[in-house]
Design a protein around this motif. Structure first.
Motif, mmCIF file in Angstrom:
data_model
loop_
_atom_site.group_PDB
_atom_site.id
_atom_site.type_symbol
_atom_site.label_atom_id
_atom_site.label_comp_id
_atom_site.label_asym_id
_atom_site.label_seq_id
_atom_site.Cartn_x
_atom_site.Cartn_y
_atom_site.Cartn_z
ATOM 1 N N GLY A 1 0.996 -1.598 0.097
ATOM 2 C CA GLY A 1 0.004 -0.256 -0.067
ATOM 3 C C GLY A 1 0.869 1.429 0.042
ATOM 4 N N LEU A 2 1.405 0.960 0.967
ATOM 5 C CA LEU A 2 3.108 2.493 0.749
ATOM 6 C C LEU A 2 4.030 2.836 -0.838
ATOM 7 C CD1 LEU A 2 4.425 4.941 2.902
ATOM 8 C CD2 LEU A 2 5.805 3.389 2.853
ATOM 9 N N VAL A 3 3.387 1.179 -1.573
ATOM 10 C CA VAL A 3 3.852 2.178 -3.219
ATOM 11 C C VAL A 3 3.000 3.061 -3.765
ATOM 12 C CG1 VAL A 3 4.781 0.658 -4.739
ATOM 13 C CG2 VAL A 3 5.394 -0.068 -3.382
ATOM 14 N N ALA A 4 1.853 2.120 -3.755
ATOM 15 C CA ALA A 4 0.634 2.634 -3.807
ATOM 16 C C ALA A 4 0.391 4.467 -3.437
ATOM 17 C CB ALA A 4 -0.870 2.197 -3.765
ATOM 18 N N ASN A 5 0.375 4.875 -2.326
ATOM 19 C CA ASN A 5 0.580 5.476 -1.903
ATOM 20 C C ASN A 5 1.680 6.663 -2.716
ATOM 21 O OD1 ASN A 5 -0.152 4.496 1.612
ATOM 22 N ND2 ASN A 5 -1.666 4.974 -0.227
ATOM 23 N N ALA A 6 2.782 6.135 -3.032
ATOM 24 C CA ALA A 6 4.320 7.211 -3.439
ATOM 25 C C ALA A 6 3.527 7.116 -4.524
ATOM 26 C CB ALA A 6 5.075 6.872 -2.930
ATOM 27 N N ALA A 7 2.801 6.003 -5.298
ATOM 28 C CA ALA A 7 3.130 6.451 -7.084
ATOM 29 C C ALA A 7 2.062 8.199 -7.573
ATOM 30 C CB ALA A 7 2.311 5.249 -7.470
ATOM 31 N N LYS A 8 1.667 8.097 -7.119
ATOM 32 C CA LYS A 8 0.559 9.581 -7.576
ATOM 33 C C LYS A 8 1.593 10.971 -7.290
ATOM 34 C CE LYS A 8 -2.589 10.563 -4.679
ATOM 35 N NZ LYS A 8 -3.630 11.084 -3.701
ATOM 36 N N TYR A 9 2.300 10.512 -6.571
ATOM 37 C CA TYR A 9 3.479 11.839 -6.594
ATOM 38 C C TYR A 9 4.319 11.778 -7.750
ATOM 39 C CZ TYR A 9 0.349 12.172 -2.680
ATOM 40 O OH TYR A 9 -0.289 12.133 -1.563
ATOM 41 N N LEU A 10 4.888 10.834 -8.401
ATOM 42 C CA LEU A 10 6.241 10.604 -9.183
ATOM 43 C C LEU A 10 5.867 11.062 -10.153
ATOM 44 C CD1 LEU A 10 7.039 6.903 -7.816
ATOM 45 C CD2 LEU A 10 7.698 9.252 -6.702
ATOM 46 N N SER A 11 7.070 11.311 -11.375
ATOM 47 C CA SER A 11 6.959 11.835 -12.212
ATOM 48 C C SER A 11 8.077 10.107 -13.099
ATOM 49 C CB SER A 11 7.173 12.591 -12.796
ATOM 50 O OG SER A 11 5.675 14.083 -12.358
ATOM 51 N N GLY A 12 8.165 9.857 -13.202
ATOM 52 C CA GLY A 12 8.676 8.326 -13.416
ATOM 53 C C GLY A 12 10.211 8.053 -12.797
ATOM 54 N N GLN A 13 10.284 8.566 -12.261
ATOM 55 C CA GLN A 13 11.710 7.789 -11.205
ATOM 56 C C GLN A 13 11.027 6.108 -10.606
ATOM 57 O OE1 GLN A 13 9.257 10.347 -10.259
ATOM 58 N NE2 GLN A 13 10.596 12.443 -9.470
ATOM 59 N N PRO A 14 12.060 5.661 -10.763
ATOM 60 C CA PRO A 14 12.040 4.648 -10.842
ATOM 61 C C PRO A 14 11.885 4.184 -9.252
ATOM 62 C CG PRO A 14 14.449 5.022 -11.466
ATOM 63 C CD PRO A 14 13.636 6.180 -11.382
ATOM 64 N N VAL A 15 11.467 3.439 -8.821
ATOM 65 C CA VAL A 15 10.808 2.553 -7.415
ATOM 66 C C VAL A 15 11.723 1.079 -7.161
ATOM 67 C CG1 VAL A 15 9.238 1.999 -5.950
ATOM 68 C CG2 VAL A 15 8.886 4.584 -8.041
ATOM 69 N N ILE A 16 12.162 1.089 -6.312
ATOM 70 C CA ILE A 16 12.307 -0.081 -5.669
ATOM 71 C C ILE A 16 11.355 -0.485 -4.115
ATOM 72 C CG2 ILE A 16 14.435 -0.371 -4.609
ATOM 73 C CD1 ILE A 16 16.422 0.993 -5.910
ATOM 74 N N GLY A 17 11.088 -1.213 -4.828
ATOM 75 C CA GLY A 17 9.819 -1.491 -3.356
ATOM 76 C C GLY A 17 10.853 -2.901 -2.738
ATOM 77 N N VAL A 18 10.993 -2.267 -1.560
ATOM 78 C CA VAL A 18 12.273 -2.667 0.032
ATOM 79 C C VAL A 18 11.224 -3.693 1.014
ATOM 80 C CG1 VAL A 18 13.853 -3.316 1.709
ATOM 81 C CG2 VAL A 18 13.694 -1.588 -0.937
ATOM 82 N N ASP A 19 11.015 -4.431 1.358
ATOM 83 C CA ASP A 19 9.632 -5.760 2.766
ATOM 84 C C ASP A 19 10.778 -5.233 3.086
ATOM 85 O OD1 ASP A 19 8.379 -6.957 4.007
ATOM 86 O OD2 ASP A 19 8.013 -8.359 2.656
ATOM 87 N N PRO A 20 10.168 -4.392 4.864
ATOM 88 C CA PRO A 20 11.384 -4.880 5.834
ATOM 89 C C PRO A 20 11.130 -6.294 6.071
ATOM 90 C CG PRO A 20 9.250 -3.666 6.214
ATOM 91 C CD PRO A 20 8.734 -3.695 4.608
ATOM 92 N N GLU A 21 10.031 -6.789 5.426
ATOM 93 C CA GLU A 21 9.544 -8.036 6.696
ATOM 94 C C GLU A 21 9.574 -9.606 5.467
ATOM 95 O OE1 GLU A 21 7.663 -7.849 10.652
ATOM 96 O OE2 GLU A 21 6.217 -6.638 8.767
ATOM 97 N N PRO A 22 10.641 -9.611 4.961
ATOM 98 C CA PRO A 22 10.223 -10.684 4.307
ATOM 99 C C PRO A 22 10.260 -12.376 4.482
ATOM 100 C CG PRO A 22 12.745 -10.617 4.094
ATOM 101 C CD PRO A 22 11.890 -9.315 4.854
ATOM 102 N N GLY A 23 9.094 -12.531 3.360
ATOM 103 C CA GLY A 23 8.875 -14.184 3.813
ATOM 104 C C GLY A 23 8.183 -14.581 5.051
ATOM 105 N N ILE A 24 7.416 -13.051 5.782
ATOM 106 C CA ILE A 24 6.259 -13.111 6.910
ATOM 107 C C ILE A 24 5.208 -12.578 6.572
ATOM 108 C CG2 ILE A 24 6.095 -11.831 8.482
ATOM 109 C CD1 ILE A 24 8.400 -11.663 9.893
ATOM 110 N N ASN A 25 5.070 -12.051 5.287
ATOM 111 C CA ASN A 25 3.682 -10.788 4.736
ATOM 112 C C ASN A 25 4.355 -10.964 3.457
ATOM 113 O OD1 ASN A 25 1.191 -10.130 4.101
ATOM 114 N ND2 ASN A 25 1.239 -8.786 5.424
ATOM 115 N N PRO A 26 4.757 -11.577 2.350
ATOM 116 C CA PRO A 26 5.023 -11.353 0.841
ATOM 117 C C PRO A 26 4.342 -9.906 0.096
ATOM 118 C CG PRO A 26 5.366 -13.644 1.602
ATOM 119 C CD PRO A 26 4.258 -13.257 2.598
ATOM 120 N N GLY A 27 4.941 -9.636 -0.910
ATOM 121 C CA GLY A 27 3.763 -8.135 -1.059
ATOM 122 C C GLY A 27 3.923 -8.426 -2.433
#
Length: 299
Positions: A92-118
């Motif tokens: 959801g945080l990626v979606a929240n950020a997307a509306k403010y971007l103009s083509g900048q690349p986005v790296i989605g980082v999961d701080p809890e990998p394996g617990i609640n995969p996105g």
């Protein structure tokens, strides 16, 4: 190309919000205990996010600049074309950020990998750190290969606009009956009274849009990279002056769905962020179509 700036986007943890509300750790622990929860679980999640941010800060190439912004401050943060965005959190945080971007690349980082995969946060902190190190050696443009995800944009006739990665909602602020005139790309028009409209991308097709489509018999929905949008009218109310025949459809590239407001005021917001919204008054026209700026998500 200007020196890249790595912008970390994250949100306050539940522990930080509890301490803001209850002032002390003891009070926060008591509050959680009365609800059958332990502060240890909250602390662990806080620690994982803190550790993820620390490892990414340490991986920032020496010649790069970096900055941090919390979710609540995104609308006031000045982004630049050379920015690379590292979203550390849930999908959801990626979606929240997307509306403010103009083509900048986005790296989605999961701080809890394996617990609640996105789906959108595709990198562990360690994988993201390695990615940054490789980008520093070969250049960020060459290393950050991106998948372009479709976005949706609503534009008012006064020039205001708002975008979303998942969906755009148009309706009454309290989700009561909204009155408007709907015109489809084919020129069909109908006055309606409904709980509002949802216009969704393929990324949003697994969320709010999916529940509506399921109730309608399972209409095929677009994929995240498809240049198509699905739209649905929620609970259209037939009456002597309003109809309920134009309640769903698809928008292709170059097509727009037009909504002419016929009540005091309607609101437009994207991806569930109701506080960041546009308002349209009686007689104003809203056009919803494919966004011109897709989200460039690092694969």
């Amino acid at each position: 190309m200007a020196t890249p700036r790595l912008v970390f986007v994250h949100r306050r943890t539940e522990l930080q919000e509890l301490l803001d509300r209850h002032a002390t750790r003891g009070q926060a622990e008591f509050f959680l205990r009365t609800r059958g929860r332990s502060i240890h679980d909250v602390q662990e999640r806080h620690d994982r996010l803190t550790a993820a941010l620390a490892s990414l800060r340490a991986a920032v190439p020496a010649e790069w600049r970096h900055a941090e912004v919390e979710r609540a401050d995104l609308s006031r943060f000045l982004l630049t074309p050379e920015d690379i965005i590292a979203v550390v959190g849930q999908d959801g945080l990626v979606a929240n950020a997307a509306k403010y971007l103009s083509g900048q690349p986005v790296i989605g980082v999961d701080p809890e990998p394996g617990i609640n995969p996105g789906v959108l946060v595709r990198h562990s902190p360690q994988a993201a750190a390695r990615l940054l190190q490789r980008a520093a050696l070969a250049g960020p443009v060459e290393q950050l290969r991106c998948q372009e995800l479709t976005t949706v944009t609503a534009r008012l006739d006064d020039g205001q606009e708002l975008s979303g990665l998942n969906e755009i909602f148009i309706g009454h602020a309290s989700h009561q009956s909204a009155r408007y005139r709907l015109t489809t790309p084919g020129g069909q028009a109908e006055r309606q009274s409904s709980s509002g409209l949802i216009v969704s991308t393929g990324t949003g097709a697994t969320g709010w849009c999916a529940s509506i489509a399921l109730e309608r018999g399972g209409r095929p929905l677009p994929a995240p990279t498809d240049a198509r949008l699905a739209w649905f009218v929620r609970e259209a109310w037939p009456s002597p002056v309003t109809g309920a025949s134009l309640t769903e459809g698809v928008l292709a590239a170059g097509e727009g769905l037009r909504i002419t407001v016929a009540s005091d005021r309607l609101v437009i917001f994207g991806d569930g962020m109701e506080d960041d919204r546009l308002s349209a008054s009686w007689g104003q026209e809203i056009t919803v179509q494919l966004g011109e700026r897709p989200l460039r998500l690092v694969a």
